[in-house]
Scaffold this active site. Sequence first.
Site, short mmCIF file in Angstrom:
data_model
loop_
_atom_site.label_atom_id
_atom_site.label_comp_id
_atom_site.label_asym_id
_atom_site.label_seq_id
_atom_site.Cartn_x
_atom_site.Cartn_y
_atom_site.Cartn_z
N LYS A 111 10.08 0.42 -15.14
CA LYS A 111 10.85 1.93 -15.43
C LYS A 111 12.08 1.31 -16.26
O LYS A 111 12.47 1.99 -17.09
CB LYS A 111 11.28 2.52 -14.28
CG LYS A 111 9.93 3.21 -13.64
CD LYS A 111 10.34 4.04 -12.41
CE LYS A 111 9.45 4.94 -12.07
NZ LYS A 111 9.52 5.81 -10.59
N LYS A 192 -4.83 7.47 -15.21
CA LYS A 192 -4.87 8.11 -14.18
C LYS A 192 -3.99 9.54 -14.13
O LYS A 192 -3.18 9.66 -14.99
CB LYS A 192 -4.39 7.44 -12.79
CG LYS A 192 -2.81 7.57 -12.60
CD LYS A 192 -2.44 6.88 -11.10
CE LYS A 192 -1.19 7.32 -10.85
NZ LYS A 192 -0.66 7.71 -9.45
N LYS A 195 1.62 13.23 -12.65
CA LYS A 195 2.67 14.18 -12.48
C LYS A 195 3.57 14.12 -13.96
O LYS A 195 4.00 15.01 -14.39
CB LYS A 195 3.69 14.14 -11.23
CG LYS A 195 3.03 14.34 -10.13
CD LYS A 195 4.15 14.61 -8.91
CE LYS A 195 4.58 13.24 -8.75
NZ LYS A 195 5.68 13.10 -7.56
P1 ADP Z 1 2.09 10.77 -9.98
O1 ADP Z 1 1.32 9.42 -10.34
O2 ADP Z 1 1.18 11.81 -10.44
O3 ADP Z 1 3.53 10.91 -10.33
P2 ADP Z 1 3.02 10.09 -7.37
O4 ADP Z 1 3.04 8.78 -7.64
O5 ADP Z 1 4.06 10.91 -6.74
O6 ADP Z 1 2.09 11.10 -8.26
O7 ADP Z 1 1.63 10.01 -5.98
C1 ADP Z 1 1.82 11.05 -5.12
C2 ADP Z 1 0.43 10.46 -3.97
O8 ADP Z 1 -0.65 11.14 -4.72
C3 ADP Z 1 0.25 9.06 -3.76
O9 ADP Z 1 -0.27 8.99 -2.53
C4 ADP Z 1 -0.87 8.69 -4.83
O10 ADP Z 1 -1.67 7.89 -4.44
C5 ADP Z 1 -1.65 10.11 -4.96
N1 ADP Z 1 -2.33 10.10 -6.49
C6 ADP Z 1 -1.24 10.33 -7.60
N2 ADP Z 1 -2.03 10.49 -8.67
C7 ADP Z 1 -3.45 10.34 -8.18
C8 ADP Z 1 -4.48 10.28 -8.69
N3 ADP Z 1 -4.61 10.68 -10.15
N4 ADP Z 1 -5.69 10.11 -8.09
C9 ADP Z 1 -5.77 9.90 -6.82
N5 ADP Z 1 -4.25 9.95 -6.16
C10 ADP Z 1 -3.35 10.14 -6.79
#
Ligand code: ADP
Length: 326
Positions: A111, A192, A195
Amino acid sequence: MPRRITGFTPSGDLHLGNYLAAIRPIIDQQASTDTVVFISDLHALTLEHDPADVRRRTLEFATLLLAAGVDPAACLFLVQSHAPEHAELHYLLESTTGYGEAQRMIQFKEKTARQQHVRLSLLTYPVLMAADILLYDADEVPVGEDQSQHVELARDIASRFNARYGQTFNVPRAVNPPVAGRIMDLAAPNDKMSKSAPSTSGTLRLLDEPKVLRRKVMRAVTDTGSEVVYDPERKPGVSNLLAILAECTGDAPRRLAEKFDRYGELKEAVADAVIATAAPVRERYVDLAADPGHVGSMLRAGAERARERAIDTVRRAKDAIGLLPV
Ligand code: ADP
Ligand code: TRP
């Protein structure tokens, strides 16, 4: 009962990957575990943010988690900043953590590389996360791979504090989310679903309207050839669609692959399954969002209950570290 904790940082939009990997397991297991679910609003302040946006999303995330089925009677459900003990314990743990240790966090390095103005809170954020975890004596922290290093840090901090100042904290461990494979972005199946993706065309947001979900699935990037097979290496697009279908229907991706001859048929089935999963959540969200006062009162009650436990932990830590009791 194992004690678990999960935090959701109110930035970006909650999507199907979050739901399948993080939210649904909470709901399935809230009756048989002692679970804390919270909106980590303080974590949203570590990067450039719009105050109105963080406030709006905090309420949106809380409402969406309730709509998905998080039951405030079965778990501790709160907004992080409503329990000042998170920040209080954070400071005590900062005094137990090395500067070099915080600097070594991979997410911090990543970051920092993308930013001109780095906030000090970005460096200390994993220590706040350790405070979140240790505050409630959590045994298990279900997190994706990117957060495992932070849970390791929480373990190190807890063990060091206990060794130096006497037994105070439970030492937690990371557990892998039950969704084995990650849910990938429909428009870029090697990344992946996130958000914070630069474009939302490949992100199935929980609050997208059914017709938007269908459009995104029908436009999903597929692979060369026309055979429907589950092979994440060679066919990431089709395999991701099969993985999503499998998670939504409870079937196995390889078995599902045999049912389809063409990509088009598979996409229709995925769109139906995604809508069947997300649409009821969205409908309940719309109902709950009509009465934000009700959601607010659940959050207030949740913070009050959470603080009963948190105050006790902070008192223990203050005593151990050498602060004079009031
Ligand atoms: P993002 O990566 O979308 O910002 P976060 O890091 O806030 O999401 O993740 C919140 C939860 O959702 C975590 O437990 C993470 O393992 C799960 N998660 C986020 N994106 C995915 C994905 N594409 N597939 C499976 N699990 C995910
Ligand atoms: N850092 C986590 C994320 O970005 C959210 C989080 C904050 C969290 N504190 C936590 C998760 C404590 C588990 C336990 O996804």
